[in-house]
Write an enzyme that holds these catalytic residues in place. Structure first.
Site, PDB file in Angstrom:
ATOM      1  N   VAL A 190      10.170  24.031  26.225  1.00  0.00           N
ATOM      2  CA  VAL A 190      11.634  24.790  26.415  1.00  0.00           C
ATOM      3  C   VAL A 190      11.848  24.335  28.172  1.00  0.00           C
ATOM      4  O   VAL A 190      11.468  25.172  28.973  1.00  0.00           O
ATOM      5  CB  VAL A 190      11.587  26.543  26.515  1.00  0.00           C
ATOM      6  CG1 VAL A 190      12.958  26.690  26.612  1.00  0.00           C
ATOM      7  CG2 VAL A 190      11.330  26.599  24.865  1.00  0.00           C
ATOM      8  N   LYS A 191      13.281  23.995  27.913  1.00  0.00           N
ATOM      9  CA  LYS A 191      13.582  23.321  29.803  1.00  0.00           C
ATOM     10  C   LYS A 191      14.733  24.236  29.945  1.00  0.00           C
ATOM     11  O   LYS A 191      15.605  24.583  29.412  1.00  0.00           O
ATOM     12  CB  LYS A 191      14.199  21.889  29.176  1.00  0.00           C
ATOM     13  CG  LYS A 191      13.730  20.910  30.627  1.00  0.00           C
ATOM     14  CD  LYS A 191      14.908  19.680  29.771  1.00  0.00           C
ATOM     15  CE  LYS A 191      14.256  18.403  31.440  1.00  0.00           C
ATOM     16  NZ  LYS A 191      15.139  17.238  30.995  1.00  0.00           N
ATOM     17  N   VAL A 192      14.449  24.199  31.759  1.00  0.00           N
ATOM     18  CA  VAL A 192      15.088  25.656  31.703  1.00  0.00           C
ATOM     19  C   VAL A 192      15.433  25.470  33.349  1.00  0.00           C
ATOM     20  O   VAL A 192      14.589  24.253  33.771  1.00  0.00           O
ATOM     21  CB  VAL A 192      14.476  27.208  31.879  1.00  0.00           C
ATOM     22  CG1 VAL A 192      14.705  28.024  30.766  1.00  0.00           C
ATOM     23  CG2 VAL A 192      13.247  27.265  32.494  1.00  0.00           C
TER      24      VAL A 192
END
Ligand code: E4P
Length: 226
Positions: A88-90
């Protein structure tokens, strides 16, 4: 610092044709996407990530599009359930770091993106990021030597044994890729065009042409005739 010494090549695209073509070369270890790359393909984020995971057996970064912590956490949990390979990219904003701290404690793997300073990279490592993504090309664009950032982060993470992997993003040329490897990054994410450019050398083409010419002058056989 993660001490897997093999440099990984990720493809920085959400385009399935590019991914299939590169996958055949057997040198792609993962994929990064971002909201712009997903939008370019015109397919809903979750569907496209699922398709990418069917092609590449490696980490696939899928970026949240919310900017508020609770929303990011909700989105991140959902994205992480698409496939075991999803990372998951934030974005590296306050709420992004908060979301990274929460999700990493739940066992979700996080790629913290839009990193432009070593201080920001420290925040991500402290929040338990699996990957940090410093953007080289975009720093070069504003007249700053982007590669120095990779060198600084690698040194700092090594000093403190942070397990966060350094992913050199926004790579625009073969030279960027070579410098990334020299700097000791764990991963380079390459647009398809840059990966393809790594093959090119006029002396390879010229040398091959001569080898085959010499051979066929004597043996007069073609590959098709064997
Ligand atoms: C990485 O994860 C980013 O999606 C990407 O490398 C950004 O590259 P750009 O600066 O060429 O858009």
């Amino acid at each position: 610092m993660c001490e897997d010494k093999r440099l990984k090549f990720f493809l920085d695209t959400a385009n399935l044709d590019e991914l299939k073509k590169a996958a055949e070369w057997g040198i792609v270890d993962g994929v990064t996407t971002n909201p712009s790359l997903i939008a370019k393909e015109g397919v809903a984020l979750e569907d496209q990530i699922r398709r990418i995971c069917d092609i590449i057996d490696g980490d696939v970064s899928a970026e949240v599009v919310s900017t508020e912590v609770n929303e990011m956490v909700r989105e991140g949990r959902k994205l992480s359930k698409i496939h075991r390979n999803v990372v998951v990219k934030v974005p590296l904003i306050r709420d992004g770091i908060k979301a990274c701290s929460i999700l990493s404690k739940e066992g979700v793997r996080l790629n913290v993106t839009l990193c432009f300073s070593a201080g920001q990279a420290l925040l991500a490592a402290k929040a338990g990021a699996y990957i940090i993504s410093p953007f080289i090309g975009r720093l070069d664009d504003i007249g700053t030597e982007g590669m120095n950032l990779i060198r600084d982060i690698v040194t700092i993470y090594r000093n403190y044994n942070f397990p966060t992997q350094v992913l050199a993003a926004s790579l625009r040329s073969p030279l960027h890729v070579i410098e990334t490897a020299k700097a000791g990054a764990h991963i380079g994410t390459l647009p398809f065009k840059v990966l393809d450019m790594l093959f090119q050398h006029p002396l390879t083409d010229k040398g091959l042409e001569q080898f085959l010419k010499d051979y066929h002058k004597v043996f007069q056989e073609t590959a098709a005739g064997r």
